[in-house]
Structures are given as C-alpha cells and as structure tokens.
Design an enzyme around this catalytic site. Structure first.
Site, PDB file in Angstrom:
ATOM      1  N   TYR A 215      36.725  34.935  55.338  1.00 60.54           N
ATOM      2  CA  TYR A 215      36.133  33.664  54.928  1.00 60.54           C
ATOM      3  C   TYR A 215      36.376  32.548  55.939  1.00 60.54           C
ATOM      4  O   TYR A 215      35.623  31.589  55.996  1.00 60.54           O
ATOM      5  CB  TYR A 215      36.708  33.226  53.579  1.00 60.54           C
ATOM      6  CG  TYR A 215      35.973  33.787  52.391  1.00 60.54           C
ATOM      7  CD1 TYR A 215      35.900  35.150  52.183  1.00 60.54           C
ATOM      8  CD2 TYR A 215      35.369  32.936  51.470  1.00 60.54           C
ATOM      9  CE1 TYR A 215      35.245  35.664  51.089  1.00 60.54           C
ATOM     10  CE2 TYR A 215      34.712  33.436  50.365  1.00 60.54           C
ATOM     11  CZ  TYR A 215      34.650  34.804  50.182  1.00 60.54           C
ATOM     12  OH  TYR A 215      34.002  35.307  49.094  1.00 60.54           O
TER      13      TYR A 215
ATOM     14  N   LYS B 190      41.794  48.617  53.044  1.00 62.07           N
ATOM     15  CA  LYS B 190      40.903  49.618  53.657  1.00 62.07           C
ATOM     16  C   LYS B 190      41.646  50.144  54.882  1.00 62.07           C
ATOM     17  O   LYS B 190      41.167  50.049  56.020  1.00 62.07           O
ATOM     18  CB  LYS B 190      39.560  48.950  54.005  1.00 62.07           C
ATOM     19  CG  LYS B 190      38.458  49.892  54.439  1.00 62.07           C
ATOM     20  CD  LYS B 190      37.928  50.769  53.315  1.00 62.07           C
ATOM     21  CE  LYS B 190      36.913  51.772  53.869  1.00 62.07           C
ATOM     22  NZ  LYS B 190      36.532  52.796  52.874  1.00 62.07           N
TER      23      LYS B 190
ATOM     24  N   ASP C 272      37.174  50.866  48.138  1.00 60.33           N
ATOM     25  CA  ASP C 272      36.041  51.570  47.522  1.00 60.33           C
ATOM     26  C   ASP C 272      36.508  52.344  46.284  1.00 60.33           C
ATOM     27  O   ASP C 272      35.850  52.346  45.246  1.00 60.33           O
ATOM     28  CB  ASP C 272      35.332  52.490  48.544  1.00 60.33           C
ATOM     29  CG  ASP C 272      36.284  53.359  49.350  1.00 60.33           C
ATOM     30  OD1 ASP C 272      37.522  53.175  49.251  1.00 60.33           O
ATOM     31  OD2 ASP C 272      35.803  54.239  50.098  1.00 60.33           O
TER      32      ASP C 272
ATOM     33  N   ASP D 285      37.146  38.786  46.288  1.00 61.89           N
ATOM     34  CA  ASP D 285      35.922  38.161  45.781  1.00 61.89           C
ATOM     35  C   ASP D 285      35.110  39.193  45.016  1.00 61.89           C
ATOM     36  O   ASP D 285      34.648  38.943  43.898  1.00 61.89           O
ATOM     37  CB  ASP D 285      35.109  37.595  46.951  1.00 61.89           C
ATOM     38  CG  ASP D 285      33.813  36.979  46.466  1.00 61.89           C
ATOM     39  OD1 ASP D 285      33.853  36.211  45.482  1.00 61.89           O
ATOM     40  OD2 ASP D 285      32.746  37.276  47.052  1.00 61.89           O
TER      41      ASP D 285
ATOM     42  N   ASP E   4      34.829  39.795  40.545  1.00 57.90           N
ATOM     43  CA  ASP E   4      33.578  39.758  39.780  1.00 57.90           C
ATOM     44  C   ASP E   4      33.464  41.019  38.930  1.00 57.90           C
ATOM     45  O   ASP E   4      33.071  40.972  37.765  1.00 57.90           O
ATOM     46  CB  ASP E   4      32.365  39.663  40.711  1.00 57.90           C
ATOM     47  CG  ASP E   4      31.827  38.242  40.813  1.00 57.90           C
ATOM     48  OD1 ASP E   4      32.637  37.306  40.700  1.00 57.90           O
ATOM     49  OD2 ASP E   4      30.600  38.069  40.997  1.00 57.90           O
TER      50      ASP E   4
HETATM   51  C1  IPM Z   1      34.254  32.697  44.026  1.00 55.75           C
HETATM   52  C2  IPM Z   1      32.906  32.392  44.585  1.00 55.75           C
HETATM   53  C3  IPM Z   1      33.100  31.767  45.953  1.00 55.75           C
HETATM   54  C4  IPM Z   1      33.827  32.765  46.809  1.00 55.75           C
HETATM   55  C5  IPM Z   1      31.805  31.326  46.631  1.00 55.75           C
HETATM   56  C6  IPM Z   1      30.967  30.463  45.723  1.00 55.75           C
HETATM   57  C7  IPM Z   1      32.055  30.647  47.947  1.00 55.75           C
HETATM   58  O1  IPM Z   1      32.110  33.530  44.648  1.00 55.75           O
HETATM   59  O2  IPM Z   1      35.013  31.753  43.771  1.00 55.75           O
HETATM   60  O3  IPM Z   1      34.557  33.875  43.837  1.00 55.75           O
HETATM   61  O4  IPM Z   1      33.202  33.644  47.413  1.00 55.75           O
HETATM   62  O5  IPM Z   1      35.040  32.657  46.898  1.00 55.75           O
HETATM   63 MN    MN Z   2      33.071  35.300  43.884  1.00 54.74          MN
END
Ligand code: IPM
Ligand code: MN
Length: 359
Positions: free
Chosen positions: A146, A196, A228, A252, A256
């Site tokens: 990032y 990884k 993975d 990240d 999710d």
């Molecule tokens: C998160 C979001 C952010 C990230 C984006 C919006 C920059 O997806 O907080 O997970 O990738 O960190």
């Molecule tokens: Mn995210």
C-alpha cells in the site's frame, strides 16, 4: 461510577456513515449518562463530505480535530459521486490511507464473528459452523504494497510499465506480531500467520520474525499458512482460526472474506491502533445504495463505540453496549440484513432506539 472525561473526533463521512453514526452517538450518550462519564466531541468532515465542504478528502481541520482527540470515531467514506476524481483524490485513497499513515495506525484489528444465533445469515453451510465462529484478523496497516516506494507508471517504448513495491522493515513486522500475540493471550491462544513464503522474500522475513517474536509468548501457539490456502480454509473450516496476523494487502483481502462469511457485515466494527490516537469504525463501508433510506444496520457503528470505550479502559460500559445489542437481536429488533426470511425488519433509527432503551 467512572469519572473520566474523554474527547473524541467524530468523522461520519459519506453514504450511510452519518445515519449509523447518529445511532452510535445516541447510544454513547445513554451509556455516559448511566455511568457518569463524559465524552465531548468534535465533528469533522472526511471523505466525500470533506471534498464537498473543504475541497479535499482529508481537510487540515479534520487532521487537527483528530490530533486534539483521544480517539476517532469513524463512519465510512466513498460513493459514486466522487468516482470521477483521480484515484488519489477519491474519498478512500485520499482520506483513509493518509489518515492511517499520519496517525501511525499500524495495526488494524478486524473481527470475523458469527454469533450462534446468526449462523442462518452466513453463506457458509450451516453444518460447518453450528456454534458460530470468532476470528480476529490483525492486519498490518501502514506498510507493504500500500505504501512502498517506488510506485509509478511510465511508458517503455511501445509498451507501458507499472511498479508497486512491497517493502517492510523487520521492526514493522515485530510490532504487528506483538499486537497479534497479545490479542491471542486474551482469547484462544492461537496465532495463524498468513504469508506467501513459497514465493516472496517479504514473507521469508515475515515468517522468521513471527517465529522470533513467538518465543516471548510460549503460551500461544503459532501456525503458518500460505495466503491462498488461508482463503480456502476460511470457507472450509473457519473455526480453526483464532487470531490471524498478516500483511496489509493480504489482510485487506482476507478481512473482507472473514466478514462476509460471518453473515453479519452490518455488525462488525474494527479498531486501528498505533502510536497515539486510535480509530474505531464499522467495517461495512458507505453502502451508497442504502444512504438516506434509514435501513442500514447501525450495530457495527454502535459496537465501534463499545470498542472506543474499552480503549479508554471503560470495560463495564463497553460490555453494557454489547449486551444491549445482543438483547436487541434476540428480541428480534433487527434491520433487514439480519432479519430471517418473512420476518419484519426495523429501521436504522428504530434499532438505535431499542438499543438505547436497553442501556
Ligand atoms: C479497507 C478498504 C481500504 C483498504 C480501501 C478503501 C483503501 O478496502 O479498509 O479494507 O484497502 O484498506
Ligand atoms: Mn478492504
């Protein structure tokens, strides 16, 4: 009775941010009234709201408001209205990333929790998760892909080339490892480090570092898993995980996944901690389709308030919020995302009112 006074910055942001934030503040007020502490607050614009009101996603006065605060309560940023802007100026990249970097918020603690009462809402086969599950992802938040330099895009003859850099100092790995091991001590004492290491030099040092730090935590079990495989194991058997620790990019993606399998995206809040100011936010994002409709689940924002109180050392107060949320779910007062098929669902404000009434 607690006699503390705390000062927070309130950054509601965009989309459903302001609606859910209003419920969180309502509940915080109820708790502070009950326990006799005060939380003063300064409201500031961020994200699209920052762009609209102050010309940029992270205005200087917002940074100042956060600097002057003991902690930040964050809503969500982003939406179609600002998608035409250059990527660096958009709410997400223009506000969230600089905010993390500026305040050194290097550790992001994101839960993936599926309550036993809510397994029906999880997309995972219910026989795999009968008792629910409870995972905590510790994501490194200020390094890696990032932020690594160089990053650029340039022409190369007839072609184009783009570069992003995954760069970590060992010291950054050590400090995130400590956060994960400390967290595991208060839980089921297992850390799964995700990397990884079969491909990346980064991951070799990551793995070595995790092993090194683990020596100070002999009571905590350390496992290693390729990213993975981790993505697959999360949907096969989420219960094998307690604490997951991983780098920014992998974190990240996995967070999710962990949040969606919990079936309760609208209930998960996260903490970003680092040097001084900590930031608390629901993980659901700005959900523009629901904005202004009073249908979004305010529980994640309300529970972010609980995390914030806990950060201030107000444990009982935080627990009071959690129990109020829990009761409200069991009483069936939930927004549409958590309602069982055919059941009535409540509005955002109704859920907020029900939770406040339980305090
Ligand atoms: C998160 C979001 C952010 C990230 C984006 C919006 C920059 O997806 O907080 O997970 O990738 O960190
Ligand atoms: Mn995210």
């Amino acid at each position: 009775m607690s006699e503390h006074h705390h000062h927070i910055a309130v950054l509601a942001g965009d989309g459903i941010g302001p609606e859910v934030m209003a419920q969180a503040l309502k509940v915080l007020d109820a708790v502070s009234g009950k326990f006799g502490f005060t939380v003063s607050r300064k409201v500031a614009f961020v994200g699209g709201a920052g762009i609209d009101h102050c010309g940029k996603a992270l205005p200087e006065e917002t940074i100042r408001a956060c600097e002057e605060a003991d902690a930040v309560l964050f809503g969500s940023v982003g939406g179609p209205k600002w998608e035409h802007l250059p990527a660096n100026e958009q709410p997400e990249r223009g506000a969230l990333l600089p905010l993390r970097k500026h305040f050194g918020l290097y550790a992001n603690l994101r839960p993936g929790v599926c309550l036993p009462a809510l397994t029906h809402a999880s997309p995972i086969k219910n026989e795999l998760i009968e008792g629910g599950f409870d995972i905590l992802c510790v994501r490194e938040l200020t390094g890696g892909l990032y932020f690594g330099q160089p990053r650029f895009r340039e022409r190369e003859g007839d072609d184009e080339v783009v570069v992003d850099t995954m760069r970590y100092h060992k010291s950054e790995m050590v400090r995130i490892a400590k956060v994960a091991f400390e967290a595991a001590r208060g839980r089921r004492k297992r850390v799964t480090s995700v990397d990884k290491a079969n491909v990346l030099t980064n991951s070799l040092l990551w793995r070595e570092t995790m092993i090194e730090v683990s020596k100070d935590y002999p009571d905590v079990e350390l496992l290693h898993m390729y990213v993975d495989n981790a993505a697959m194991q999360l949907v096969r058997n989420p219960n094998q995980f307690d604490v997951i620790v991983t780098s920014n990019m992998f974190g990240d993606i996995l967070t999710d996944e962990a949040s969606v399998i919990s079936g309760s995206l609208g209930m998960l809040s996260s903490a970003s901690v680092g040097a001084e100011v900590a930031l608390f936010e629901p993980i659901h994002g700005s959900y523009p389709q629901a904005a202004g409709k009073n249908i979004a689940n305010p529980m994640a924002a309300i529970l972010s308030g609980a995390l914030l109180l806990e950060h201030f050392g107000l444990k009982e107060e935080a627990e009071t919020i959690r129990q109020a949320v829990d009761h409200t779910i069991r009483d069936g007062f939930v927004t549409e995302d958590l309602a069982r098929p055919g059941e009535r669902s409540c509005t955002t404000t109704e859920v907020g009112d029900r939770i406040r009434a339980r305090i």
